[in-house]
Design an enzyme around this catalytic site. Structure first.
Site, mmCIF file in Angstrom:
data_model
loop_
_atom_site.group_PDB
_atom_site.id
_atom_site.type_symbol
_atom_site.label_atom_id
_atom_site.label_comp_id
_atom_site.label_asym_id
_atom_site.label_seq_id
_atom_site.Cartn_x
_atom_site.Cartn_y
_atom_site.Cartn_z
ATOM 1 N N GLY A 1 -45.915 67.416 33.883
ATOM 2 C CA GLY A 1 -46.420 68.553 34.508
ATOM 3 C C GLY A 1 -46.316 68.601 35.877
ATOM 4 O O GLY A 1 -45.157 68.175 36.458
ATOM 5 N N SER B 1 -41.737 62.250 32.375
ATOM 6 C CA SER B 1 -41.829 62.973 33.639
ATOM 7 C C SER B 1 -42.629 62.875 34.689
ATOM 8 O O SER B 1 -42.439 61.549 35.290
ATOM 9 C CB SER B 1 -42.007 64.695 33.310
ATOM 10 O OG SER B 1 -41.379 65.580 34.089
ATOM 11 N N ALA B 2 -43.496 63.656 34.993
ATOM 12 C CA ALA B 2 -44.668 63.310 36.042
ATOM 13 C C ALA B 2 -45.205 61.958 35.782
ATOM 14 O O ALA B 2 -45.425 60.899 36.532
ATOM 15 C CB ALA B 2 -45.849 64.133 36.274
ATOM 16 N N HIS C 1 -35.468 64.329 34.763
ATOM 17 C CA HIS C 1 -34.763 65.706 34.428
ATOM 18 C C HIS C 1 -33.710 65.878 35.423
ATOM 19 O O HIS C 1 -33.316 66.820 36.018
ATOM 20 C CB HIS C 1 -35.966 66.952 34.809
ATOM 21 C CG HIS C 1 -36.998 66.766 34.089
ATOM 22 N ND1 HIS C 1 -37.258 67.388 32.873
ATOM 23 C CD2 HIS C 1 -38.333 66.585 34.505
ATOM 24 C CE1 HIS C 1 -38.272 67.404 32.462
ATOM 25 N NE2 HIS C 1 -39.238 67.079 33.435
ATOM 26 N N GLU D 1 -32.464 64.288 31.077
ATOM 27 C CA GLU D 1 -33.177 64.293 29.853
ATOM 28 C C GLU D 1 -32.445 63.944 28.586
ATOM 29 O O GLU D 1 -31.421 63.999 28.474
ATOM 30 C CB GLU D 1 -33.366 65.855 29.582
ATOM 31 C CG GLU D 1 -33.965 66.705 30.921
ATOM 32 C CD GLU D 1 -34.422 67.785 30.626
ATOM 33 O OE1 GLU D 1 -33.931 68.539 29.583
ATOM 34 O OE2 GLU D 1 -35.278 68.630 31.672
#
Lengths: 233, 233
Positions: free
Chosen positions: A90, A122-123, A159, A194
């Site tokens: 997020g 991700s985050a 990413h 990714e």
């Protein structure tokens, strides 16, 4: 010994949420009955409750119960008692601000260093780096610091995207942004594509998954590392 | 009365630096012999000196001398004496950090409010918004605040990009990012496409250039506004 999986993304194009990581998550959370989920990054602004529900749907397949941190009046106490933690993707600014607000950053770091299994996407992967200065996210809130856990001795750019020569757009490429970072910081950066992830186990760091990663260091040209042991400890 | 031009980008695909804005810059800087250039955003990490040189090359065509702020021992004094200012693009975090470090933000704001001609491109446009929380840039340094000048009563997202349905990538679209911003802030955001600019003159704000802009507001669907007067004062 750290037991950590840091994924570039939660979801591959056309795939299910965390689907490509199902076997990996099963290994990481071997013998774990319940994990604590940190929902604060709230992708697309969804509520913490809805986010936890989505994560539970995936972990049902592994017979693991998911406890969202939003359910606790005392998040620090909940973290202190956790057997295992997953931090979802997020907005990294929002995630880091909340982690500091509830005083969770240092406790999470020390639990991970003491061997608690940790999954980041991700985050949730960004915060395992030295700081969050290589996030791709928009600075929608102002955290009290950009410093993160330093579970790995570098920063991660999740990413990671190669420059697209077809693009008729003047925005900076990812590579340009990371080079700008290196004019101001002397910290290596791993561009994690990714479908790739880092696995910390038995005292080493391995690149796993479908791609090489791109390594950026101050005063040298970026280079690729193939899946396998990374020369960082 | 403000006399301001805020461009989404300095350079259009295949074009020369500031080339598409030549006539606009001539009008904005009518009768100005010398402008002060704020180079701190340092795109791709180039030096302030090299950046000023590049900007001078463009303004030679308009017979305007460019003084880079890096040449002054006392940047605040230089700003106080400036007839007109141009802030170039690059990294907004770096730009804002330096503006606070040298105590320039409030003086720049009050000079612009008192009618000094101001040109901003990209990061130089971001700082005219209420805060920098809708920049696209990477947070390579930690500024003491995200607050900016509020020359316009909204935030700007420069280099605004429509979602690309061909993209097989799980990174957030620009629209998703701005919607995340609106879950945390109640400030309208103008998505300004490359080739568009805002012109503040005679007490109003006009969208000019080649595209409509996209407006994002809390609790309503995004919508387009065509070039012409904007319903914001």
């Amino acid at each position: 010994m750290k037991n950590v999986l840091l994924a570039s993304t939660s979801t591959l194009y056309g795939g299910q949420y965390l689907g490509y990581l199902q076997n990996e998550a099963r290994n990481l959370f071997n013998n774990i009955k319940e994990i604590l989920f940190i929902p604060y990054a709230r992708p697309s602004g969804i509520s913490c409750e809805a986010y936890t529900f989505k994560v539970q749907s995936f972990f049902n397949m592994l017979d693991i119960r998911v406890n969202g941190l939003e359910r606790f009046d005392d998040p620090l106490n909940a973290l202190q008692n956790a057997e295992a933690v997953f931090t979802g993707g997020g907005n990294t600014f929002l995630l880091v601000k909340k982690l500091y607000e509830y005083n969770l950053m240092s406790t999470l770091k020390s639990k991970i260093e003491n061997g608690m299994p940790y999954l980041g996407a991700s985050a949730g992967t960004n915060i395992a780096g030295i700081n969050m200065k290589t996030t791709n996210d928009m600075p929608i809130v102002y955290p009290p610091s950009f410093d993160c856990m330093g579970i790995v001795p570098f920063n991660i750019n999740p990413h990671y995207l190669d420059p697209d020569p077809r693009l008729q757009h003047n925005g900076e490429t990812r590579e340009t942004r990371i080079k700008e970072f290196l004019t101001q910081n002397d910290i290596p950066v791993i561009g994690l594509r990714e479908g790739s992830w880092l696995r910390l186990l038995h005292g080493s760091i391995k690149l796993e998954g479908y791609h090489s990663c791109r390594v950026f260091e101050k005063q040298s040209e970026p280079y690729e590392l193939e899946p396998g042991l990374l020369p960082f400890i």
